[in-house]
Motif scaffolding. Structure first.
Motif, PDB file in Angstrom:
ATOM      1  N   ARG A  73      -1.572  -0.399   5.406  1.00 19.55           N
ATOM      2  CA  ARG A  73      -2.935   0.143   5.530  1.00 19.55           C
ATOM      3  C   ARG A  73      -3.982  -0.916   5.220  1.00 19.55           C
ATOM      4  O   ARG A  73      -5.034  -0.974   5.868  1.00 19.55           O
ATOM      5  CB  ARG A  73      -3.090   1.334   4.581  1.00 19.55           C
ATOM      6  N   TYR A  74      -3.702  -1.762   4.232  1.00 18.54           N
ATOM      7  CA  TYR A  74      -4.711  -2.714   3.767  1.00 18.54           C
ATOM      8  C   TYR A  74      -4.567  -4.119   4.343  1.00 18.54           C
ATOM      9  O   TYR A  74      -5.430  -4.966   4.123  1.00 18.54           O
ATOM     10  CB  TYR A  74      -4.704  -2.774   2.234  1.00 18.54           C
TER      11      TYR A  74
ATOM     12  N   LYS B 217      -4.614  -6.913   7.279  1.00 18.98           N
ATOM     13  CA  LYS B 217      -5.112  -7.218   8.621  1.00 18.98           C
ATOM     14  C   LYS B 217      -3.919  -7.586   9.519  1.00 18.98           C
ATOM     15  O   LYS B 217      -2.840  -7.912   9.013  1.00 18.98           O
ATOM     16  CB  LYS B 217      -6.092  -8.395   8.571  1.00 18.98           C
TER      17      LYS B 217
ATOM     18  N   GLN C 147     -11.637  -1.426   3.287  1.00 16.10           N
ATOM     19  CA  GLN C 147     -11.526  -2.866   3.482  1.00 16.10           C
ATOM     20  C   GLN C 147     -10.086  -3.227   3.821  1.00 16.10           C
ATOM     21  O   GLN C 147      -9.147  -2.582   3.378  1.00 16.10           O
ATOM     22  CB  GLN C 147     -11.952  -3.615   2.206  1.00 16.10           C
ATOM     23  N   LYS C 148      -9.915  -4.273   4.622  1.00 22.51           N
ATOM     24  CA  LYS C 148      -8.598  -4.836   4.890  1.00 22.51           C
ATOM     25  C   LYS C 148      -8.576  -6.281   4.408  1.00 22.51           C
ATOM     26  O   LYS C 148      -9.622  -6.930   4.308  1.00 22.51           O
ATOM     27  CB  LYS C 148      -8.256  -4.744   6.370  1.00 22.51           C
TER      28      LYS C 148
END
Length: 289
Positions: free
Chosen positions: A154-155, A157, A129-130
């Motif tokens: 990484r997480y 958006k 998930q982002k």
């Protein structure tokens, strides 16, 4: 020293977290673990500390950009900030490695269907998930700068936000363990910029949070310190020769404990020293798409 070069282990090991949480929640009945945000003229008292913590939570929640819908709450504490965000209609995924935190967190947030808890270190987190925003409320010092920023990227958006409320070093305190796990502010800002995280907001709230140090020092000086001294005297008297035997075999550890209570803790609670060597900042970064 560049904090980004430190190993993960030192930042992940939050010694005494269970005891700290138990003292804060079960003895002082605090609803938060963060330092609080004191208004000018606010009374230094336990009720004043509770009010300062409410001020902090509300201020932090008020900084969240309007286009944020999903939040990764890193180092969730006992859930007060998560609940404040959930009341704004946000979807919250909160993480902490501490099982005591998990139990307390789940209990006080159980009425919120838009809060999910994951027991994990940030370095080990693996979600598919982002998020629109990553929040680090007094947690960014528990892992190395680079590793934490890489996980954040990484997480997040595209055009997502990183909001930090935390303590940072401004210079080194030699021959002291205090502030050891604070990142240097200039190191953090440089590494964030290098990774395309644009600083859009920077507020120094040192003067608004350090009254918590002053109040805690008052409690330590007037109650905890004398209590521990009295306990040590009683043990020495009651144990007699056994105390001498324990002192012989464990002198190093006894000296360490004595140093902690006579030097380390009072130094840590010294607001003047904090202002000289550290700063408390609210920071907002925006990820460049």
């Amino acid at each position: 020293m560049n904090s980004s070069n430190n190993s993960s282990a030192g930042y992940s090991n939050v010694g005494g977290a269970d005891l700290e949480l138990a003292i804060m929640t079960e003895i002082f009945h605090l609803r938060s673990l963060h330092w609080g945000h004191w208004e000018e003229g606010q009374e230094l008292s336990l009720e004043g500390l509770r009010t300062a913590q409410e001020n902090f939570t509300n201020k932090l929640a008020g900084l969240i950009p309007k286009d944020v819908k999903t939040v990764l709450d890193v180092g969730a504490g006992i859930g007060d900030v998560a609940m404040a965000m959930a009341k704004k209609g946000l979807e919250i995924t909160s993480i902490s490695p501490d099982p005591y935190h998990k139990n307390h967190f789940n209990e006080i947030t159980k009425e919120f269907s838009n809060i999910k808890f994951v027991q994990s270190k940030y370095e080990d987190l693996d979600l598919d998930q982002k998020f629109d925003m990553v929040l680090m409320s007094e947690s960014c010092g528990y892992f190395p700068i680079v590793e934490g920023l890489e996980q954040t990227l990484r997480y997040l958006k595209p055009n997502g936000y990183l909001i930090i409320a935390c303590m940072f070093k401004t210079k080194e305190m030699k021959d002291s363990e205090n502030y050891k796990y604070f990142h240097r502010l200039d190191d953090y800002l440089a590494e964030a910029k290098k990774r395309g995280l644009e600083l859009t907001y920077d507020e120094d709230v040192t003067n608004q949070v350090t009254p918590s140090l002053d109040y805690t020092y008052h409690l330590y000086k007037d109650y905890f310190g004398p209590g521990l001294t009295l306990l040590a005297k009683h043990l020495k008297t009651d144990l007699g020769w056994k105390f001498k035997l324990v002192n012989f075999f464990f002198k190093r550890y006894i000296n360490l404990i004595e140093t902690t209570f006579t030097t380390t803790i009072p130094e840590r609670l010294n607001s003047k020293l904090f202002k000289e060597y550290a700063t408390y900042r609210f920071l907002i970064f925006k990820k460049q798409s």
